[in-house]
Write an enzyme that holds these catalytic residues in place. Structure first.
Site, short mmCIF file in Angstrom:
data_model
loop_
_atom_site.label_atom_id
_atom_site.label_comp_id
_atom_site.label_asym_id
_atom_site.label_seq_id
_atom_site.Cartn_x
_atom_site.Cartn_y
_atom_site.Cartn_z
N HIS A 208 0.80 -1.23 0.00
CA HIS A 208 0.00 0.00 0.00
C HIS A 208 0.83 1.27 0.00
O HIS A 208 0.29 2.37 -0.05
CB HIS A 208 -0.95 0.01 1.20
C1 UD1 Z 1 -1.62 5.26 6.41
C2 UD1 Z 1 -0.24 5.64 6.96
C3 UD1 Z 1 0.71 4.49 6.74
C4 UD1 Z 1 0.16 3.20 7.32
C5 UD1 Z 1 -1.22 2.94 6.74
C6 UD1 Z 1 -1.84 1.71 7.33
C7 UD1 Z 1 0.30 8.03 6.83
C8 UD1 Z 1 1.14 9.04 6.17
N1 UD1 Z 1 0.30 6.79 6.28
O1 UD1 Z 1 -1.47 5.08 5.00
O2 UD1 Z 1 1.93 4.78 7.38
O3 UD1 Z 1 1.04 2.14 6.99
O4 UD1 Z 1 -2.05 4.08 7.03
O5 UD1 Z 1 -3.01 1.34 6.66
O6 UD1 Z 1 -0.34 8.34 7.82
N2 UD1 Z 1 -8.94 5.24 2.45
C9 UD1 Z 1 -10.19 4.68 2.42
N3 UD1 Z 1 -10.78 4.36 3.62
C10 UD1 Z 1 -10.20 4.58 4.81
C11 UD1 Z 1 -8.93 5.19 4.83
C12 UD1 Z 1 -8.30 5.49 3.65
O7 UD1 Z 1 -10.75 4.44 1.36
O8 UD1 Z 1 -10.79 4.27 5.85
C13 UD1 Z 1 -8.28 5.58 1.17
C14 UD1 Z 1 -8.49 7.02 0.75
O9 UD1 Z 1 -8.58 7.07 -0.64
C15 UD1 Z 1 -7.19 7.68 1.19
C16 UD1 Z 1 -6.19 6.56 0.96
O10 UD1 Z 1 -6.89 5.37 1.29
O11 UD1 Z 1 -6.88 8.83 0.46
C17 UD1 Z 1 -4.96 6.70 1.83
O12 UD1 Z 1 -5.32 6.79 3.21
P1 UD1 Z 1 -4.34 7.53 4.25
O13 UD1 Z 1 -4.86 7.40 5.62
O14 UD1 Z 1 -4.06 8.89 3.76
O15 UD1 Z 1 -3.00 6.73 4.10
P2 UD1 Z 1 -2.73 5.16 4.07
O16 UD1 Z 1 -2.28 4.79 2.71
O17 UD1 Z 1 -3.88 4.39 4.66
#
Ligand code: UD1
Length: 372
Positions: A208
């Protein structure tokens, strides 16, 4: 005398797993009023509620609903919303964990108000400043009064950065506390069987990180390599929403399905741990998984050129396969049964040590002095 208040701030999936035993252990002391704040960085049923439920996590007292966005938006909105909670509640300590955006934003809000911060999983360093997590770790450590580490290399990193050794506490790994508590229940679920896989005979894959999934050419290379791996060993791939969206937009999901790579939505904690327990090998770019695989004794291959968790290589089952996805295609499962690694202080009792240090830090005057 007024009971001191401790705020436990969580936002994203790995935070819940690391913080759950700490909240419980501090609660057992019966000395503090506990307040749980969920920033909402992760919010989907699969990314949040289901995991909290599996962990028996206490119902958050506040949900900030920050959601997704750019780094600036996510960090900034969390900073504003969390500061409001702090101004209302005036806690005596804020506990954060790990390295996600919620970790940094909550630490910064507290530090600016002069509220001491305790950081669980402190001192890890990849020395790769392009990783958002590395920036979050270094800054959070700089803002923290109590720094809880899970490996001697983390202590060394902090000392080398000039952090006073008296603030560093080597307590062990709270994520492994959670794993040990729920391992039996997870194994009994035998989730691999429901996906048509055999115990010990499949590869479990999670990817991811932006560096692996955000660029089309690289993601195409990952898909190609997974398809080749799938020709040799059945592959189960729980897909993070971020990766799912990118795969969908370039037709990667169909290609993987044709190659008999089983793509499933993100899983709850117990179902995912069940798949870890039954895997013959793990391929990942996650930090936590390198540790969990080592604790379970399952060989882990990490698609990254570096790791902030070198102890998983020196004393665990982790191998860095570098930056080129083609390396995935050549991986094979071992015929040896898993050999769980006994990494010092990854013993299921780290959170109790965290709670004891916190209780001592409040000391006779019932407050923690800030010096960060
Ligand atoms: C985040 C952490 C990462 C961790 C990961 C665990 C940061 C910078 N990154 O990355 O270190 O390893 O979490 O999972 O904080 N999204 C959904 N549903 C959700 C949450 C996210 O659809 O409940 C999608 C959205 O499109 C979002 C993308 O995932 O923009 C990324 O989510 P985000 O929380 O920004 O970062 P992660 O890739 O999850």
């Amino acid at each position: 005398m007024r009971m001191s208040t401790i705020v436990f701030a969580v936002g994203a999936r790995p935070n819940f797993v690391k913080m759950a035993p700490v909240i419980e252990a501090v609660g057992r002391l019966g000395l503090f009023r506990r307040l749980v704040v969920h920033t909402g960085q992760h919010y989907d049923e699969r990314m949040s509620a289901e995991i909290l439920d599996d962990l028996g996590f206490p119902e958050p007292d506040r949900f900030l609903g920050v959601g997704s966005g750019s780094h600036g938006e996510q960090t900034g909105f969390t900073l504003i919303a969390f500061e409001r909670v702090l101004l209302e509640e005036r806690p005596d300590l804020v506990v954060v964990s790990g390295d996600v955006n919620a970790t940094l934003a909550c630490s910064l809000a507290a530090s600016k108000l002069g509220i001491p911060v305790a950081h669980v999983e402190s001192g890890l360093r990849s020395r790769d400043w392009t990783m958002p997590e590395e920036q979050n770790r270094v800054l959070t450590d700089r803002l923290s009064e109590l720094l809880f580490t899970h490996s001697p290399d983390a202590d060394e990193n902090l000392l080398a950065e000039g952090i006073d050794g008296e603030r560093i506490h080597y307590v062990g790994n709270t994520m492994i506390d959670t794993l040990r508590r729920l391992e039996r229940e997870a194994r009994d679920r035998r989730v691999w069987a429901t996906l048509g896989a055999e115990q010990g005979k499949y590869a479990l894959v999670t990817l991811h990180r932006p560096s692996n999934v955000d660029h089309e050419g690289r993601l195409q290379a990952v898909v190609g390599a997974l398809a080749e791996l799938g020709a040799n060993v059945p592959v189960v791939f729980p897909v993070h929403p971020r990766t799912w969206a990118r795969l969908e937009s370039l037709g990667g999901l169909e290609r993987l399905q044709r190659a008999e790579v089983t793509c499933v939505e993100p899983l709850g904690y117990l179902d995912f741990l069940s798949l870890e327990c039954g895997a013959g090998l793990i391929v990942t770019d996650s930090g936590g998984l390198q540790e969990e695989a080592s604790a379970l004794g399952v060989p882990c291959y990490t698609l990254r050129p570096n790791t902030e968790r070198p102890i998983t290589i020196s004393q665990g089952t982790n191998t860095l396969i570098g930056d080129d996805p083609a390396a995935i295609a050549a991986l094979r499962r071992s015929n040896e049964p898993p050999a769980p690694c006994a990494i010092p202080l990854w013993d299921g009792h780290a959170a109790e040590r965290v709670a004891d240090v916190i209780a001592n830090a409040f000391g006779a005057v019932g407050a923690i002095a800030t010096s960060a």
